[in-house]
Design an enzyme around this catalytic site. Structure first.
Site, short mmCIF file in Angstrom:
data_model
loop_
_atom_site.label_atom_id
_atom_site.label_comp_id
_atom_site.label_asym_id
_atom_site.label_seq_id
_atom_site.Cartn_x
_atom_site.Cartn_y
_atom_site.Cartn_z
N GLU A 164 42.55 21.58 46.31
CA GLU A 164 42.72 23.00 45.98
C GLU A 164 43.98 23.24 45.13
O GLU A 164 44.89 23.97 45.55
CB GLU A 164 42.80 23.85 47.25
CG GLU A 164 41.55 23.80 48.09
CD GLU A 164 41.62 24.70 49.33
OE1 GLU A 164 40.56 24.97 49.91
OE2 GLU A 164 42.74 25.15 49.69
N GLU A 360 35.30 20.86 52.39
CA GLU A 360 35.80 21.69 53.49
C GLU A 360 34.89 22.89 53.67
O GLU A 360 34.45 23.50 52.70
CB GLU A 360 37.23 22.22 53.22
CG GLU A 360 38.34 21.22 53.37
CD GLU A 360 39.71 21.85 53.13
OE1 GLU A 360 39.88 23.07 53.43
OE2 GLU A 360 40.60 21.14 52.65
#
Length: 458
Positions: A164, A360
């Site tokens: 991320e 995720e």
């Protein structure tokens, strides 16, 4: 019954700084989290810092055995840059031994290690030089990646560079959730650009070293939905998508920045400093696969009275509170499984159907002890429902041709979560931080084991 492809990766995800603990022992140097906690412990929930977290540095063998018990066939975590190269140059043999033993223990239990290089844990020695704001960070990260590939490339065959990357840009340089907690749109763009170039340098080192396996990146591809089809709302949606999704997705998959992002940064005097040859370097460093983190969608609308040129992203788009949303009250996040299907089809239709996996997905809930039964097992039916609904949408996308090869839950065992500490829990296993980090399975772990064994959901 909905059956997933043969060889589908079923697993969980975590990171070094959120799980390892032992933050200041065996040669590891300070990260921004260690230093920030030292300076401002009051910012951290219940003043729980990064020192111990979930004690994986000491208890990894126990965790890996629990992974085998649950029938996981893969697990993603990260290497701590500050542990492996405490000063950026000197190899820490104790770190090498730890990671090799950790990864080998997974392999011996038929759990494939998928290893990420950076999960928000900037070494303090580099932060003192400017962190991702300085071009020196690009070469420093490239060297770190080279060392990691050399030390562990015989064990690890799926690598990712960043988790991320947009998050440490936003949280550190716009919204004050990560160190250095400044608010400066132009500096944020520069940090994002150097992060991308660091990724490019790592991919270069991987291919130059002719390492076996594949290299990718993990992006939180938060789908953007506009309030309406009115031109002003569509413009806001385009700006949000360019900044939050395409800023990293396009260069790492297509090899170039999207035209709308280039126009946006030019119009708002946000162009980052670059070097000759960067464009060509980006074009040569496209990834083999993507990890996709998804928790919630982003809903936007036009801004009534924006500052021009934009001083913050909210001058380009405003948050829209969709009245029909279903909410997780503990994080304040919308629960919208349908977005996972939209992500999957976008990758199929706009990005060459690149191989990808859900790296995720999860649901954080506070005070889970409320749901503990007499046997000490947390009855987390809400998590089971959450995962089931997202897997249903994912299965639909796979049936329609999206090239998804796995699903990883955040996380395996409850972990430390930055400023939030242990406020919200995400794991298949409960971690009792006040009782020697004891692991106890939750109901979701038994349900997920059944899903994995059957390779299906009903």
């Amino acid at each position: 019954m909905k059956t997933f492809p043969d060889g589908f990766l079923w697993g969980a995800a975590a990171s070094a700084p959120q799980t390892e603990g032992s933050a200041l022992v065996d040669g590891k140097s300070l990260t921004t989290w260690d230093k920030w906690f030292e300076m401002n412990p009051e910012k951290f929930d219940k003043q729980v810092g990064p020192k111990d977290t979930s004690n994986v540095y000491r208890q990894y063998a126990e965790d890996v055995q629990l992974m085998e018990d649950m029938k996981l066939n893969s697990y993603r975590t990260s290497i701590s840059w500050a542990r492996l190269l405490p000063d950026g140059k000197t190899l820490n043999q104790k770190a090498v031994d730890f990671y090799r033993n950790y990864f080998l223990s997974m392999i011996e239990k038929n759990v494939e290690p998928i290893i990420n290089l950076f999960h928000f844990d900037m070494p303090w020695w580099l932060m003192e030089k400017g962190g991702w704001e300085t071009r020196e960070s690009v070469e420093a990260f490239g060297y770190y990646a080279k060392v990691a590939f050399e030390q562990f490339g015989d064990l690890v065959h799926r690598w990712t560079t960043f988790n991320e990357p947009i998050v440490h840009v936003e949280c550190g340089y716009l919204f004050e959730f990560h160190y250095p907690a400044v608010v400066d749109f132009k500096r944020a763009v520069q940090v994002g650009y150097h992060t991308l170039m660091a990724h490019v340098e790592a991919v270069k080192q991987f291919r130059k070293g002719q390492h076996t396996g594949e290299i990718g990146i993990i992006l939180n591809l938060t789908p953007v939905y506009g309030k309406s089809d009115a031109p002003e709302d569509l413009k806001a949606k385009e700006a949000a998508d360019a900044l939050n999704v395409k800023s990293f997705l396009d260069p790492v998959v297509l090899g170039h920045f999207p035209a709308e992002l280039i126009q946006l940064v030019k119009e708002n005097d946000l162009l980052p400093a670059s070097e000759a040859g960067d464009k060509e370097r980006i074009a040569r460093a496209t990834v083999d696969f993507l990890g996709v983190n998804y928790y919630q969608p982003k809903r936007v609308q036009a801004v009534s009275h924006p500052t021009v040129p934009a001083k913050m992203p909210n001058d380009l788009y405003g948050e829209y509170d969709w009245p029909e949303k279903k909410i997780n009250p503990y994080r304040g996040w919308e629960i919208y499984p349908e977005a996972l299907y939209d992500i999957a089809m976008r990758l199929k239709n706009e990005y060459g159907n690149i191989p990808w996996y859900v790296s995720e997905n999860g649901m954080g809930v506070a005070e889970e002890e409320r749901f503990m039964n007499d046997e000490g097992i947390i009855q987390d039916d809400y998590r089971i429902e959450f995962v089931h609904d997202h897997l249903t949408e994912l299965h639909k996308a796979i049936e329609e041709g999206s090239n998804c090869f796995g699903y990883h839950m955040w996380t395996f065992a409850d972990c430390w979560s930055w400023l939030n500490g242990y406020r919200n829990r995400y794991g298949f296993y409960r971690v009792d931080i006040e009782n020697d980090f004891k692991r106890t399975p939750k109901k979701s772990s038994f349900w997920m084991k059944s899903v994995i064994q059957q390779n299906t959901i009903d």
